[in-house]
Design an enzyme around this catalytic site. Structure first.
Site, short mmCIF file in Angstrom:
data_model
loop_
_atom_site.label_atom_id
_atom_site.label_comp_id
_atom_site.label_asym_id
_atom_site.label_seq_id
_atom_site.Cartn_x
_atom_site.Cartn_y
_atom_site.Cartn_z
N LYS A 195 -13.82 35.22 -15.85
CA LYS A 195 -12.98 35.51 -14.67
C LYS A 195 -11.93 36.56 -15.01
CE LYS A 195 -11.58 31.18 -14.44
NZ LYS A 195 -12.29 30.52 -15.55
N ARG A 243 -8.36 25.47 -7.79
CA ARG A 243 -9.08 24.65 -8.75
C ARG A 243 -9.27 23.23 -8.27
NH1 ARG A 243 -7.62 27.77 -13.68
NH2 ARG A 243 -8.53 26.72 -15.43
N ARG A 285 -12.09 34.48 -28.54
CA ARG A 285 -11.30 35.35 -27.66
C ARG A 285 -9.92 35.67 -28.26
NH1 ARG A 285 -10.21 33.07 -21.84
NH2 ARG A 285 -9.58 31.25 -23.02
N ARG A 324 -4.87 32.03 -27.69
CA ARG A 324 -4.25 30.98 -26.88
C ARG A 324 -4.29 29.64 -27.59
NH1 ARG A 324 -6.97 31.72 -21.00
NH2 ARG A 324 -6.92 29.45 -21.14
N ARG A 356 -11.14 21.05 -20.67
CA ARG A 356 -11.05 22.02 -19.58
C ARG A 356 -12.37 22.08 -18.80
NH1 ARG A 356 -9.08 26.77 -23.26
NH2 ARG A 356 -9.78 28.10 -21.55
P1 AP5 Z 1 -12.49 35.37 -20.09
O1 AP5 Z 1 -12.70 36.46 -19.12
O2 AP5 Z 1 -11.19 35.31 -20.82
O3 AP5 Z 1 -12.81 33.96 -19.39
P2 AP5 Z 1 -12.07 33.19 -18.22
O4 AP5 Z 1 -13.11 32.82 -17.20
O5 AP5 Z 1 -10.88 33.94 -17.73
O6 AP5 Z 1 -11.70 31.86 -19.01
P3 AP5 Z 1 -10.32 31.12 -19.21
O7 AP5 Z 1 -10.46 30.35 -20.48
O8 AP5 Z 1 -9.15 32.03 -19.06
O9 AP5 Z 1 -10.38 30.14 -18.00
P4 AP5 Z 1 -9.62 28.88 -17.80
O10 AP5 Z 1 -9.96 28.64 -16.40
O11 AP5 Z 1 -9.90 27.76 -18.72
O12 AP5 Z 1 -8.09 29.28 -18.18
P5 AP5 Z 1 -6.84 29.60 -17.28
O13 AP5 Z 1 -6.00 30.58 -18.00
O14 AP5 Z 1 -7.24 29.90 -15.89
O15 AP5 Z 1 -13.68 35.40 -21.15
C1 AP5 Z 1 -13.69 34.58 -22.30
C2 AP5 Z 1 -14.16 35.39 -23.52
O16 AP5 Z 1 -15.53 35.71 -23.38
C3 AP5 Z 1 -13.41 36.71 -23.70
O17 AP5 Z 1 -13.15 36.90 -25.07
C4 AP5 Z 1 -14.39 37.77 -23.18
O18 AP5 Z 1 -14.30 38.99 -23.92
C5 AP5 Z 1 -15.75 37.11 -23.41
N1 AP5 Z 1 -16.68 37.43 -22.33
C6 AP5 Z 1 -16.40 37.48 -20.99
N2 AP5 Z 1 -17.52 37.79 -20.29
C7 AP5 Z 1 -18.53 37.90 -21.20
C8 AP5 Z 1 -19.92 38.22 -21.11
N3 AP5 Z 1 -20.50 38.45 -19.91
N4 AP5 Z 1 -20.63 38.25 -22.26
C9 AP5 Z 1 -20.06 38.00 -23.46
N5 AP5 Z 1 -18.74 37.73 -23.62
C10 AP5 Z 1 -17.98 37.67 -22.51
O19 AP5 Z 1 -6.09 28.20 -17.27
C11 AP5 Z 1 -5.51 27.66 -18.45
C12 AP5 Z 1 -4.82 26.34 -18.13
O20 AP5 Z 1 -3.74 26.56 -17.19
C13 AP5 Z 1 -5.69 25.27 -17.46
O21 AP5 Z 1 -6.41 24.53 -18.43
C14 AP5 Z 1 -4.64 24.46 -16.71
O22 AP5 Z 1 -3.95 23.59 -17.59
C15 AP5 Z 1 -3.67 25.52 -16.24
N6 AP5 Z 1 -4.01 26.07 -14.91
C16 AP5 Z 1 -4.34 27.37 -14.62
N7 AP5 Z 1 -4.60 27.53 -13.31
C17 AP5 Z 1 -4.44 26.30 -12.75
C18 AP5 Z 1 -4.61 25.81 -11.42
N8 AP5 Z 1 -4.99 26.60 -10.40
N9 AP5 Z 1 -4.38 24.48 -11.20
C19 AP5 Z 1 -3.98 23.66 -12.20
N10 AP5 Z 1 -3.82 24.06 -13.48
C20 AP5 Z 1 -4.05 25.36 -13.75
MG MG Z 2 -8.80 33.64 -17.88
#
Ligand code: AP5
Ligand code: MG
Length: 215
Positions: free
Chosen positions: A13, A88, A127, A161, A172
């Site tokens: 994402k 979410r 990552r 992270r 997660r």
């Molecule tokens: P990346 O693009 O970083 O993945 P992502 O989908 O953004 O994954 P996240 O881990 O950021 O998602 P998340 O939903 O767990 O975390 P968030 O910050 O939202 O890609 C990952 C890696 O893979 C990178 O190194 C990239 O280079 C590589 N990659 C990407 N695409 C690829 C491909 N096609 N092929 C190969 N490699 C690839 O949330 C964190 C925490 O915050 C949550 O756990 C929760 O506690 C809280 N939180 C956030 N939003 C909310 C909400 N709306 N409600 C409640 N709690 C929330």
């Molecule tokens: Mg992300």
């Protein structure tokens, strides 16, 4: 245009949102990034969110919806939003409808990144991001062109992270399956969901999304 990027942790994402920002001048609204900034700044929201995020659980709906509303208020009317990691839960999906309507906006697309969960742990544990500009990288899949130097800003400082360890990633993913995947039918009923193969190369995923969004 306002779009949601939906998919489990590590689906890509953030990676794809950063590209849309560069290519289309849209704004990335990542609740994860907002919460990490709040934790770093030690705000009341950050103090509430820190331990929850370290466990891999979801922060309260009220907190994240308030963050999204504030960010939208700071945007120009013509600027498109990419919702990354929000909504979410069903309550957040309902809140987003209200938030958008109040601001004269509507949702155009929900892009579901379809991925194989077993391979996401490697993506997440490999990552890292630039400590200065936030550009994302991966030990195997997306290294800086010159080792140790950010492609975008030239910084030599990178960070990882605290929730990117295998145990937290599993929590997660379980949270995603239990609370986030069930909101897809809300958008399917509106006919705005497109599924994109998130296991393809990063560039191919970008092209597939571009095709959905159109010229
Ligand atoms: P990346 O693009 O970083 O993945 P992502 O989908 O953004 O994954 P996240 O881990 O950021 O998602 P998340 O939903 O767990 O975390 P968030 O910050 O939202 O890609 C990952 C890696 O893979 C990178 O190194 C990239 O280079 C590589 N990659 C990407 N695409 C690829 C491909 N096609 N092929 C190969 N490699 C690839 O949330 C964190 C925490 O915050 C949550 O756990 C929760 O506690 C809280 N939180 C956030 N939003 C909310 C909400 N709306 N409600 C409640 N709690 C929330
Ligand atoms: Mg992300």
């Amino acid at each position: 245009m306002n779009i949601i990027l939906l998919g489990p942790p590590g689906a890509g994402k953030g990676t794809q949102a950063q590209r849309l920002v560069e290519q289309r001048g849209m704004r990335q609204l990542s609740t994860g990034d907002m919460l990490r900034a709040a934790v770093k700044a030690g705000t009341p929201t950050g103090l509430k969110a820190k331990a929850v995020m370290e466990r891999g659980e979801l922060v309260s709906d009220e907190i994240v919806s308030a963050l999204i509303g504030d960010e939208l208020d700071a945007m120009g009317a013509g600027e498109g939003a990419i919702f990354d990691g929000y909504p979410r839960t069903a309550a957040q999906a309902t809140a987003l409808d209200t938030i958008l309507t109040q601001r004269g906006r509507s949702l155009d697309h929900v892009i579901e990144l379809d991925v194989d969960e077993d391979q996401l742990v490697e993506r997440i544990t490999g990552r890292f991001t630039c400590a200065n500009c936030g550009k994302g990288y991966h030990d195997r899949f997306e290294q800086p062109r010159q080792p140790g130097i950010c492609d975008k800003c030239g910084s030599t400082e990178f960070k990882r992270r605290p929730d990117d360890n295998e145990q937290t990633v599993r929590t997660r993913m379980a949270e995603y399956r239990a609370k986030t995947a069930p909101i897809l039918p809300i958008y399917e009923a509106r006919g705005i969901v497109t599924r994109v193969n998130g296991m393809a190369d990063i560039d191919d995923v970008t092209r597939a999304i571009e095709t959905v969004l159109g010229g």
